[in-house]
Design an enzyme around this catalytic site. Structure first.
Site, PDB file in Angstrom:
ATOM      1  N   ASP A 172      33.307  54.419  67.221  1.00 26.94           N
ATOM      2  CA  ASP A 172      34.067  53.482  67.653  1.00 26.94           C
ATOM      3  C   ASP A 172      35.366  53.351  66.679  1.00 26.94           C
ATOM      4  O   ASP A 172      36.418  53.021  66.831  1.00 26.94           O
ATOM      5  CB  ASP A 172      33.455  51.834  67.245  1.00 26.94           C
ATOM      6  CG  ASP A 172      32.739  51.367  68.726  1.00 26.94           C
ATOM      7  OD1 ASP A 172      32.257  52.190  69.559  1.00 26.94           O
ATOM      8  OD2 ASP A 172      32.483  50.459  69.026  1.00 26.94           O
ATOM      9  N   CYS A 221      28.204  52.772  59.628  1.00 25.22           N
ATOM     10  CA  CYS A 221      29.251  51.982  58.492  1.00 25.22           C
ATOM     11  C   CYS A 221      28.295  50.708  57.750  1.00 25.22           C
ATOM     12  O   CYS A 221      27.704  50.002  58.202  1.00 25.22           O
ATOM     13  CB  CYS A 221      30.408  51.385  59.000  1.00 25.22           C
ATOM     14  SG  CYS A 221      31.534  52.745  59.633  1.00 25.22           S
ATOM     15  N   GLU A 226      37.604  47.002  71.318  1.00 23.37           N
ATOM     16  CA  GLU A 226      37.124  46.486  70.264  1.00 23.37           C
ATOM     17  C   GLU A 226      38.447  46.527  69.521  1.00 23.37           C
ATOM     18  O   GLU A 226      38.768  47.601  69.214  1.00 23.37           O
ATOM     19  CB  GLU A 226      36.025  47.156  69.751  1.00 23.37           C
ATOM     20  CG  GLU A 226      35.414  46.468  68.225  1.00 23.37           C
ATOM     21  CD  GLU A 226      34.121  47.180  68.152  1.00 23.37           C
ATOM     22  OE1 GLU A 226      33.048  46.718  68.499  1.00 23.37           O
ATOM     23  OE2 GLU A 226      34.329  48.141  67.181  1.00 23.37           O
ATOM     24  N   SER A 282      35.608  43.525  66.603  1.00 22.42           N
ATOM     25  CA  SER A 282      34.801  44.415  65.808  1.00 22.42           C
ATOM     26  C   SER A 282      33.735  43.718  64.893  1.00 22.42           C
ATOM     27  O   SER A 282      33.985  42.608  64.369  1.00 22.42           O
ATOM     28  CB  SER A 282      35.421  45.323  64.599  1.00 22.42           C
ATOM     29  OG  SER A 282      34.555  46.186  64.037  1.00 22.42           O
TER      30      SER A 282
END
Length: 561
Positions: free
Chosen positions: A78, A191, A442, A468
């Site tokens: 993403d 992340c 997103e 997000s």
């Protein structure tokens, strides 16, 4: 066993011949066949280490008398797909992941599945497949990335996005941006904050579909490999006990997951994905129900982007299990539900402790008295819009602002970057929903640029797309119905007044009904942004965000058990 359909009897000699051609020993064909679904690739940082995880899982399967058979799925990053045309494909890829697992499992008659995943759409796609297939299944994530460090400060990917906004505002130099860029993501893993990937890996644990520790053990830890081996061993116990994913993912299990979601302060995208996973089991997650659970479940953690703590801190403090123990003791969880451990929720968390009360607060002394997410309803969002209220400042809990309207994310980012968005504005980004995007993009770029420019406490954003999990501020996404479906967001004009009222769960457009009716008469159907290939088919079939953006022409016809 299901695998007998391809292995047993004289009629299956051709089938066994093909297994032998692939190198399988006859003894291996006497054992349960366990599909090892591996989404490893060389572009997603959370997936680059999954080959090692898969080898550990396969070792565990063999240790407990099974035959592991590995196959792959796709996986989109993403972060790399963000803020350009690539993001149209991210959410849409979730359905491809789910479908590919179903196709492989059904065609080859696997007895069970271990789902190896990590990042945003891959994890929910795998969970959707598990719900759909109703086989013994365990999900194993690759684990979270460690936080980066810059001048003793923890940083992560969201820090880089916000640094871009700070550069545009003249608050940092290009050299500063390069330094942040180089230090924010120090290695493999999903992340480091409570973004969508880590949120969904924690949700798998809360649902009971993953072993304890799945959501928080760091990617670089040897604990992660041991967990993978345990998953490989445990899947055989599920086969022998005939415990399937459907027996685990009950309506009560989704309520548990939502309570944990609220306590952790997870990504708004969890509501999109949990709704889709529940749909695969024949359940409909009502967004009013989300608000009811949020109203009675305090937020116990303040993880990035809402606070300074990262997933490694949550793990050190006791992990998802410790949070669940806090909720269970407060009678906010059902402890009697079965999980992939073969034990009940209460048994899994019985010995869990909190080791850092600044990371995991007690129920009676939470960061917030309500959960991290809220669903807003009103004249602008009749079917709801979702906000990560735990990441919204007190100043923005109630806000009335002037609409600045954009028909694409790019147009909004250009306006924000040029300095034309002033305090008191509500940035409206539309035609970015599941159908209108297509793919419900997103949008970390606009929210991060605003935050980097210091405007996140003075400007709100609303969209029929998504935000997000790394987003903070008054960012309200999933506005339903979407603009492409003729929702009220399509009727907003520059200068309209919009009221956001988080405590009362309201989102209203202050325009008279008669005026909106006149605007609707002039409304023109927009030209599709992408009208070819997979996304053309996706846009034709996808449902509203309020029902999980699933592919079904009749999404509300629940199939039941």
């Amino acid at each position: 066993m299901r695998s007998y359909q391809v292995l047993k009897g004289a009629d299956r000699a051709p089938h066994r011949s093909l297994f032998k051609a692939a190198g399988f020993h006859p003894a291996e064909l006497e054992r349960p066949l366990v599909g090892i679904v591996n989404s490893a690739n060389e572009i997603v940082p959370g997936h680059t280490q999954l080959r090692q995880i898969a080898e550990a899982v396969k070792a565990g399967v063999r240790m407990n008398g099974g035959t592991p058979i590995e196959f792959s799925t796709i996986g989109i990053c993403d972060g790399i797909a963000m803020n350009h045309a690539g993001m149209h494909y991210s959410l849409a890829s979730r359905e491809v992941v789910a479908d590919s697992v179903e196709l492989m499992a059904e065609a080859h008659c696997f007895d069970a599945l271990v789902l190896i995943t990590n990042c945003d759409k891959i994890t929910p796609g795998m969970m959707m497949a598990a719900a759909r297939l109703d086989l013994p299944a365990i999900l194993v994530s690759g684990g979270p990335m460690l936080a980066g460090r810059r001048q003793e400060q923890k940083i992560d990917l969201s820090t880089v996005f916000e640094a871009v906004g700070a550069l545009k505002a003249g608050r940092i130099t290009e050299a500063d941006l390069m330094d942040v860029e180089s230090k924010a993501c120090p290695g493999c893993g999903s992340c480091a904050g409570m973004f969508t990937a880590n949120s969904m890996n924690c949700m798998a644990e809360a649902l009971g579909l993953a072993l304890p520790g799945n959501g928080t053990i760091p990617a670089v830890s040897s604990e992660r490999l041991i967990l993978a081996k345990e998953a490989g061993m445990q899947i055989l116990d599920l086969v022998r006990s005939n415990i399937t994913a459907g027996q685990i993912m009950t309506e009560k299990a989704f309520e548990n997951a939502l309570a944990v979601d609220m306590a952790l302060g997870c990504s708004t995208n969890t509501l999109l994905h949990l709704t889709a996973i529940a749909y695969e089991r024949g359940y409909r997650l009502d967004l009013d129900q989300v608000n009811k659970i949020s109203s009675k479940t305090p937020q116990l953690c303040l993880l990035s982007p809402a606070g300074a703590d990262r997933i490694e801190d949550l793990h050190r403090a006791g992990g998802v299990g410790a949070v669940m123990k806090e909720l269970l003791d407060a009678k906010l969880l059902d402890g009697e539900l079965i999980t992939v451990t073969g034990r009940k929720v209460a048994e899994n968390v019985a010995d869990k402790k909190v080791y850092d009360r600044q990371v995991i607060r007690p129920v009676k002394e939470p960061y917030r008295s309500e959960g991290g997410l809220a669903v807003l309803f009103g004249s602008l969002a009749p079917d709801g819009g979702v906000v990560k209220q735990g990441a919204v400042s007190e100043k923005m809990q109630r806000f009335e602002g002037t609409a600045r309207v954009f028909d694409s994310e790019e147009a909004a980012v250009d306006a924000i970057g040029s300095g034309s968005i002033k305090p008191g504005s509500v940035v409206v980004i539309r035609y970015e929903g599941p159908r209108g995007g297509p793919g419900m993009r997103e949008m970390l770029a606009p929210t991060s640029v605003l935050a980097g420019m210091g405007l996140d406490e003075d400007v709100a954003l609303i969209t029929d797309g998504r935000f997000s999990g790394a987003t903070r501020g008054a960012s309200i996404g999933h506005i339903s119905p979407e603009a492409a479906a003729g929702g009220p967001i399509a009727l907003v004009e520059e200068g309209d007044q919009i009221v956001i009222d988080l405590p009362n769960r309201k989102l209203d457009l202050l325009v008279e009904k008669e005026e909106l009716e006149e605007r609707r008469k002039l409304l023109k159907k927009p030209k599709p942004k992408i009208a070819h290939g997979y996304l053309k088919r996706y846009a034709a079939l996808v449902s509203s965000a309020a029902s999980g953006a699933v592919l079904d022409e009749d999404v509300f016809e629940m199939k039941g058990d």
